[in-house]
Design a protein around this motif. Sequence first.
Motif, mmCIF file in Angstrom:
data_model
loop_
_atom_site.group_PDB
_atom_site.id
_atom_site.type_symbol
_atom_site.label_atom_id
_atom_site.label_comp_id
_atom_site.label_asym_id
_atom_site.label_seq_id
_atom_site.Cartn_x
_atom_site.Cartn_y
_atom_site.Cartn_z
ATOM 1 N N SER A 142 0.790 -1.141 -0.229
ATOM 2 C CA SER A 142 -0.107 -0.164 -0.012
ATOM 3 C C SER A 142 0.828 1.143 0.025
ATOM 4 C CB SER A 142 -1.050 0.015 1.205
ATOM 5 O OG SER A 142 -0.121 -0.076 2.491
ATOM 6 N N LYS A 143 2.276 1.235 0.038
ATOM 7 C CA LYS A 143 3.066 2.109 -0.051
ATOM 8 C C LYS A 143 3.349 2.714 -1.243
ATOM 9 C CE LYS A 143 5.122 1.448 4.283
ATOM 10 N NZ LYS A 143 6.452 0.947 4.988
ATOM 11 N N PHE A 144 3.741 4.125 -1.636
ATOM 12 C CA PHE A 144 4.119 4.499 -2.853
ATOM 13 C C PHE A 144 5.688 4.368 -2.803
ATOM 14 C CE2 PHE A 144 0.197 6.605 -2.092
ATOM 15 C CZ PHE A 144 -0.449 6.316 -3.230
ATOM 16 N N PRO A 145 6.296 4.253 -4.012
ATOM 17 C CA PRO A 145 7.680 4.256 -4.134
ATOM 18 C C PRO A 145 8.569 4.807 -3.320
ATOM 19 C CG PRO A 145 6.582 3.791 -6.173
ATOM 20 C CD PRO A 145 5.607 4.281 -5.194
ATOM 21 N N THR A 146 8.268 6.319 -3.233
ATOM 22 C CA THR A 146 8.827 7.189 -2.302
ATOM 23 C C THR A 146 9.219 6.879 -0.885
ATOM 24 O OG1 THR A 146 6.913 8.590 -2.159
ATOM 25 C CG2 THR A 146 8.686 9.155 -3.875
ATOM 26 N N GLN A 147 8.134 6.089 -0.257
ATOM 27 C CA GLN A 147 7.900 5.756 1.075
ATOM 28 C C GLN A 147 8.903 4.419 1.096
ATOM 29 O OE1 GLN A 147 3.794 5.359 0.850
ATOM 30 N NE2 GLN A 147 3.537 7.253 2.004
ATOM 31 N N MET A 148 9.377 3.676 0.167
ATOM 32 C CA MET A 148 9.859 2.421 0.189
ATOM 33 C C MET A 148 11.578 2.545 0.236
ATOM 34 S SD MET A 148 7.880 0.135 -2.757
ATOM 35 C CE MET A 148 6.142 0.486 -3.095
ATOM 36 N N SER A 149 12.167 1.652 0.811
ATOM 37 C CA SER A 149 13.685 1.451 1.055
ATOM 38 C C SER A 149 14.078 1.236 -0.551
ATOM 39 C CB SER A 149 14.118 0.555 1.785
ATOM 40 O OG SER A 149 14.039 -0.520 1.332
ATOM 41 N N GLY A 150 15.275 1.307 -0.860
ATOM 42 C CA GLY A 150 15.827 0.838 -2.117
ATOM 43 C C GLY A 150 15.599 -0.687 -2.400
ATOM 44 N N GLY A 151 15.879 -1.555 -1.353
ATOM 45 C CA GLY A 151 15.650 -2.924 -1.528
ATOM 46 C C GLY A 151 14.064 -3.438 -1.542
#
Length: 252
Positions: A142-151
């Motif tokens: 449910s997160k957007f890419p900007t809220q995710m770590s690189g992994g």
Amino acid sequence: MNCKEKLLEVRDLHKVYTKEGVPTKALNGITFNVLNGEYLGIMGASGSGKTTLLNCIATVIKPTAGQILLSGANISSFDGGKLAEYRGNKIGYLFQDFALLDNLTGRENILLPLSIHNMDISTAEKRLTDIAGFLGITDVLSKFPTQMSGGQKQRVAIARALSMNPDAILFDEPTSALDPEMVGEVLKIMKELAQEGLTMIVVTHEMEFARDVSHRIIFMDKGVIAEEGKPEIIFTQPKEERTREFLQRYLK
Ligand code: ADP
Ligand code: MG
């Protein structure tokens, strides 16, 4: 399908980029096969043509000359539905910079190719659940890419590439944009995919990993194949000096 069967054949591939009238020969006659179930490692210095090669196979760009065959059929003859099928069901592509859409959640990014290919929603949902579980990303869907770590971004990108259940996946330096502590988790997933028998063409500078996992390795240099062979031969047979010189030539 017999695992020794040729899935892809690359025949005398050339690519010339012309920028402001200046030609750059990025590929200068590349020929190799990829067998079903094979893990092919591609190594080589920056600028040697690795991304150009993957882009040609993925039909992101057109080669200047030469052919790419899928199970014997020339992919340049594909159009309409056949081309969509090739890009969707046959070849998955993991871009070096993840290429996730920032305004879509993880879940929407993964479902995108399925919706483009009109998969019915319950089948798509089931596939999403299975793949997300396998990759350990259920809690970031449910997160957007900007809220995710690189992994996490890379695992979502892998999920998107897997979602259409392609025959082969192309990986362009899948760990180069990751923080060092994330590299291991992505490599572990790739090893599992290789063990599942997925056909994989992987551009990487992770030498030890390439040696352990690849069935075969191709070293590129200035748009040609400089060496090709089984990793145990390519990495261990040369004398120590030659190995050192060889690695200096071909690795970052
Ligand atoms: P690698 O992935 O091995 O670093 P690339 O395939 O990206 O190599 O690049 C091979 C060569 O082609 C390089 O000399 C690069 O500068 C050139 N090149 C790549 N893409 C383009 C482009 N779109 N326009 C012009 N030259 C390009
Ligand atoms: Mg590249």
